[in-house]
Enzyme design. Structure first.
Site, PDB file in Angstrom:
ATOM      1  N   SER A 261      22.727  54.925 -16.367  1.00 46.82           N
ATOM      2  CA  SER A 261      22.998  53.770 -16.881  1.00 46.82           C
ATOM      3  C   SER A 261      22.955  52.604 -15.646  1.00 46.82           C
ATOM      4  O   SER A 261      22.830  52.873 -14.234  1.00 46.82           O
ATOM      5  CB  SER A 261      24.364  53.495 -17.408  1.00 46.82           C
ATOM      6  OG  SER A 261      25.472  53.479 -16.484  1.00 46.82           O
ATOM      7  N   LYS A 262      22.915  51.239 -16.102  1.00 44.49           N
ATOM      8  CA  LYS A 262      22.730  50.188 -15.044  1.00 44.49           C
ATOM      9  C   LYS A 262      24.091  50.247 -14.047  1.00 44.49           C
ATOM     10  O   LYS A 262      23.975  50.088 -13.034  1.00 44.49           O
ATOM     11  CB  LYS A 262      22.893  48.762 -15.802  1.00 44.49           C
ATOM     12  CG  LYS A 262      22.674  47.633 -15.017  1.00 44.49           C
ATOM     13  CD  LYS A 262      22.634  46.415 -15.694  1.00 44.49           C
ATOM     14  CE  LYS A 262      24.155  46.024 -15.841  1.00 44.49           C
ATOM     15  NZ  LYS A 262      24.568  44.532 -16.301  1.00 44.49           N
ATOM     16  N   ARG A 263      24.967  50.631 -14.900  1.00 45.51           N
ATOM     17  CA  ARG A 263      26.376  50.860 -13.710  1.00 45.51           C
ATOM     18  C   ARG A 263      26.225  51.968 -12.691  1.00 45.51           C
ATOM     19  O   ARG A 263      26.722  51.758 -11.750  1.00 45.51           O
ATOM     20  CB  ARG A 263      27.455  51.168 -14.548  1.00 45.51           C
ATOM     21  CG  ARG A 263      27.855  50.154 -15.744  1.00 45.51           C
ATOM     22  CD  ARG A 263      28.861  49.182 -15.315  1.00 45.51           C
ATOM     23  NE  ARG A 263      28.791  47.792 -16.143  1.00 45.51           N
ATOM     24  CZ  ARG A 263      28.447  46.768 -15.800  1.00 45.51           C
ATOM     25  NH1 ARG A 263      27.766  46.456 -14.611  1.00 45.51           N
ATOM     26  NH2 ARG A 263      28.393  45.721 -16.685  1.00 45.51           N
ATOM     27  N   GLY A 265      23.691  52.476 -11.102  1.00 44.89           N
ATOM     28  CA  GLY A 265      22.873  52.142 -10.264  1.00 44.89           C
ATOM     29  C   GLY A 265      23.694  51.347  -9.205  1.00 44.89           C
ATOM     30  O   GLY A 265      23.647  51.335  -8.048  1.00 44.89           O
ATOM     31  N   GLU A 266      24.420  50.547 -10.017  1.00 44.75           N
ATOM     32  CA  GLU A 266      25.499  49.646  -9.084  1.00 44.75           C
ATOM     33  C   GLU A 266      26.374  50.486  -8.185  1.00 44.75           C
ATOM     34  O   GLU A 266      26.752  50.086  -7.110  1.00 44.75           O
ATOM     35  CB  GLU A 266      26.284  48.681 -10.225  1.00 44.75           C
ATOM     36  CG  GLU A 266      25.363  47.424 -10.615  1.00 44.75           C
ATOM     37  CD  GLU A 266      26.027  46.824 -11.901  1.00 44.75           C
ATOM     38  OE1 GLU A 266      27.247  47.132 -12.391  1.00 44.75           O
ATOM     39  OE2 GLU A 266      25.177  46.154 -12.399  1.00 44.75           O
TER      40      GLU A 266
END
Ligand code: GLU
Length: 506
Positions: A261-263, A265-266
């Site tokens: 998920s994008k999270r 990546g963060e």
């Protein structure tokens, strides 16, 4: 004659495009182009509450960056336009009504408040076989009551009526083979909303039919929706006309535990979206692969092998090679673990592989972002060839070669001073004289005269090379020092040696 292959990518414009979405486009595109077919971009924007300004443009730009251009799209138009579902609103009601007439769908008049109350009363409330007979719909109301409510324009939705007896729905997925579902697993999904807009479930079926889609590639997360879609196909257009489905395996977190998920990546410090995305509602920015400094060739290559492999050891593929070698049969059934290190490896390989001419526009861009002026493309081309082996991401070029275009701010004198002496100082004074008089200024000539002079001064060239490098570059890095001097040219090389000496003397 075989049917013309027509595929589609059907994103909802709700935000940045996850790399999994781009991989869906890529597999779609490769399959389509191998079969001389047409690839369509259809924007599924019927859920107006999820609409996000700029998201559609972002999708267009991502596809352009990756070189995966659709043959038909909202921007390009085409024989089945419009390609934005919100502009096709009038088309869908007819099909929803047709399903009502066939007894496959029904009107439901329950207000949102009534449904909320039900949700509170009944744990895990679902509008389905078990509840629909006690709710406010055309299955429980008389024909006259329904007619009256409709005549009075009472807000209502149309829901699919999943069969009373459990039916097994099966279809052959291009990746998974035969897939079976029980219709009892699905609730009575809304097909047409109170605002007259279709939901995704109705619109996807109607548009795949009207746009003559022959194969539908989409992410595995859509598999649970397939039974409703198959059921609608069966009653609207006939199963035999349904596109072949290909549900692509998930892209997993680096540790393999669930969907990337994008999270993630963060949390782990790498991009997940194709390009930078700023959410206009929250102003939250997310970095993309493009802005991180990936080449589209590397990004596409990395995605291609995330869940596909041609059975050999080959990992680097150009688009032409992918078009030749890709095959749906070799797409893996299991999820593919994402590795950012591997993504970096691909980028490094592609930086090495592309010619300086191909890299030039990207490198000019990264220099421009740092306000470094490159006057002469010919010089930049030479520089690119000299440093590309050392670069993994495009901005690395700035770090590795900005000294060619501007004098280093500081010189790492500390690495030279302990061994600096007058003897060496004199050597460089001589070197200035010799280079000033030089008629040829190519790397070989410069190296030759440097070494001859070192021998004449009874100094080891090895001891002189480091100070020379520091004078030209500022630090202990960069390509072969005589290559650097040759590119800098006589005037600049001499200027930097003089500057170096003056700093060392103080
Ligand atoms: N609109 C769906 C999405 O946002 C498309 C799913 C499909 O391809 O059927 O991904």
């Amino acid at each position: 004659m075989d049917k013309k292959i027509r595929t589609r990518f059907a994103p909802s414009p709700t935000g940045g495009l996850h790399l999994g979405g781009v991989r869906t486009v890529l597999f779609n595109y490769l399959f389509t182009k191998q079969n001389n077919g047409e690839f369509i971009l259809r924007i599924e924007d019927t859920d107006q509450t999820r609409f996000v300004e700029g998201a559609e443009e972002y999708i267009n730009e991502t596809l352009a960056w990756c070189g995966l251009q659709p043959d038909e799209s909202p921007v390009k138009g085409g024989p089945y336009a419009p390609y934005r579902q919100s502009e096709r609103k009038e088309i869908y009601r007819k099909y929803a009504e047709e399903l009502v007439e066939k007894g496959i769908a029904y009107y439901a008049f329950d207000t949102p408040e009534e449904l909320d109350t039900k949700r509170k009363e009944i744990p895990n409330f679902k509008y389905d076989l078990s509840t629909r007979n006690s709710l406010n719909n055309s299955l429980t109301l008389s024909d006259d009551e329904v007619k009256e409510l409709l005549d009075k324009n009472t807000p209502h939705v149309i829901r699919v009526k999943m069969p009373e007896e459990n039916e097994t729905v099966s279809f052959v997925d291009l990746i998974r083979g035969e897939v079976h579902f029980n219709t009892s697993e699905s609730d009575d999904k809304v097909l047409l909303k109170a605002d007259g807009m279709p939901t995704y479930h109705l619109a996807v079926v109607v548009d795949d039919y009207l746009m003559k889609i022959t194969q539908a590639f989409r992410g595995e997360e859509w598999l649970p929706s397939a039974p409703v879609h198959v059921y609608l196909w069966k009653h609207l257009f006939g199963i035999e006309n349904m596109p072949q489905w290909a549900h692509l395996p998930l892209i997993l977190k680096p540790d393999g535990n669930g969907k990337l998920s994008k999270r993630d990546g963060e949390r782990l410090g790498f991009p997940v979206f194709a390009m930078n995305w700023t959410d206009p509602r929250t102003n939250e920015s997310t970095q993309g692969f493009r802005e991180r400094g990936f080449l589209p060739e590397a990004f596409v290559n990395m995605l291609a092998v995330l869940g596909w492999n041609d059975g050999t050891e080959q990992e680097i593929y150009s688009m032409d090679e992918l078009l030749e070698k890709f095959s749906v049969e070799k797409i893996h059934k299991g999820g593919a673990k994402f590795s950012y290190d591997k993504a970096l490896w691909f980028n490094h390989e592609w930086i090495k592989k592309l010619s300086a001419e191909k890299l030039l526009p990207y490198i000019k861009n990264v220099f421009a972002e740092k306000n470094i002026v490159v006057k002469d493309d010919a010089v930049l081309l030479k520089v690119i060839d000299l440093v590309k082996e050392r670069c993994t991401l495009l901005p690395d070029f700035v770090e590795q070669s900005s000294f060619f275009f501007q004098s280093p701010d500081t010189l790492d004198i500390a690495s030279v001073l302990p061994k600096w002496n007058e003897h060496k100082n004199n050597f460089f004074i001589e070197l200035i004289r010799s280079y000033e008089l030089a008629t040829a200024f190519d790397a070989e000539t410069l190296e030759h005269s440097f070494k001859e002079m070192a021998a004449a001064s009874q100094l080891k060239p090895g001891e002189l090379m480091l100070p020379f490098r520091i004078m030209l570059v500022g630090g202990k890095f960069g390509p072969h020092v005589f290559d650097i001097a040759a590119v800098l040219g006589k005037e600049e090389t001499v200027k930097r040696i003089k500057r170096g000496l003056s700093i060392l003397e103080n």
